[in-house]
Design a protein around this motif. Structure first.
Motif, short mmCIF file in Angstrom:
data_model
loop_
_atom_site.label_atom_id
_atom_site.label_comp_id
_atom_site.label_asym_id
_atom_site.label_seq_id
_atom_site.Cartn_x
_atom_site.Cartn_y
_atom_site.Cartn_z
N ARG A 169 18.56 22.41 8.84
CA ARG A 169 18.95 21.08 9.35
C ARG A 169 18.41 20.86 10.75
O ARG A 169 17.92 19.77 11.07
CB ARG A 169 20.48 20.95 9.34
CG ARG A 169 21.07 20.72 7.99
CD ARG A 169 22.50 20.24 8.07
NE ARG A 169 23.35 21.02 8.95
CZ ARG A 169 24.14 22.02 8.59
NH1 ARG A 169 24.19 22.39 7.33
NH2 ARG A 169 24.88 22.65 9.47
N ASN A 170 18.51 21.86 11.62
CA ASN A 170 17.99 21.72 12.99
C ASN A 170 16.49 21.52 12.99
O ASN A 170 15.95 20.77 13.80
CB ASN A 170 18.38 22.94 13.82
CG ASN A 170 19.85 22.97 14.16
OD1 ASN A 170 20.51 21.94 14.12
ND2 ASN A 170 20.38 24.15 14.45
N LYS A 171 15.79 22.19 12.09
CA LYS A 171 14.34 22.03 11.98
C LYS A 171 13.99 20.61 11.55
O LYS A 171 13.04 20.01 12.08
CB LYS A 171 13.78 23.04 10.99
CG LYS A 171 12.29 23.11 10.95
CD LYS A 171 11.81 24.22 10.05
CE LYS A 171 10.30 24.30 10.07
NZ LYS A 171 9.81 25.33 9.15
N GLY A 203 12.08 15.12 13.14
CA GLY A 203 12.32 13.69 13.03
C GLY A 203 12.59 13.24 11.60
O GLY A 203 12.60 12.04 11.32
N GLU A 204 12.79 14.17 10.68
CA GLU A 204 13.08 13.81 9.29
C GLU A 204 14.55 13.43 9.15
O GLU A 204 15.41 13.98 9.84
CB GLU A 204 12.78 14.99 8.36
CG GLU A 204 11.32 15.39 8.32
CD GLU A 204 11.10 16.60 7.44
OE1 GLU A 204 11.85 16.76 6.45
OE2 GLU A 204 10.19 17.38 7.74
#
Length: 121
Positions: A41-43, A48-49
């Motif tokens: 989730r952090n990635k 910006g997804e």
């Protein structure tokens, strides 16, 4: 814990309710989830997804735990089916009969009019 599709989940939930009619309980929990780890989730946030959240539904009767994930597109159909199952299996919850206040007062007066009140001596 078994992750099922929504329709088999509802079928298994129905059988859980039927097994626990005489004795036992069924716990159902709903929670928002992306079904991804915190690192993933952090990635996605840094890239910006947009993160697609789903509704994670878990049910357990103490012995067996099942779960499913419902997306935004399918939630209305799932909710309608889930509500039908709940209404069918909540037979212990009955409506109480309500007495009208006027009728109750009239009944009390009629009962009290025929009996003599004891005098204070």
């Amino acid at each position: 814990m078994v992750l099922l599709q929504p329709d088999p989940f509802l079928n298994e939930l129905t059988s859980m309710f039927e097994r626990s009619t005489e004795k036992g309980s069924v716990w159902v929990t709903l929670k928002r989830s992306s079904l991804k780890s915190k690192v993933q989730r952090n990635k996605q946030k840094t890239d910006g997804e947009a993160i697609e959240y789903r509704c994670l539904i878990r049910a357990t009767d103490g012995k067996k735990t099942i779960s499913t994930s419902v997306g935004a597109k399918d939630h209305m159909r799932f909710q309608a089916s889930y509500a039908t199952i709940l209404k069918a299996h909540m037979t212990a919850l009955k409506k109480r009969e309500r007495k009208d206040k006027k009728k109750a007062a009239e009944t009390d007066r009629k009962d009290g009019a025929g009996a003599k009140k004891p005098k204070n001596a």
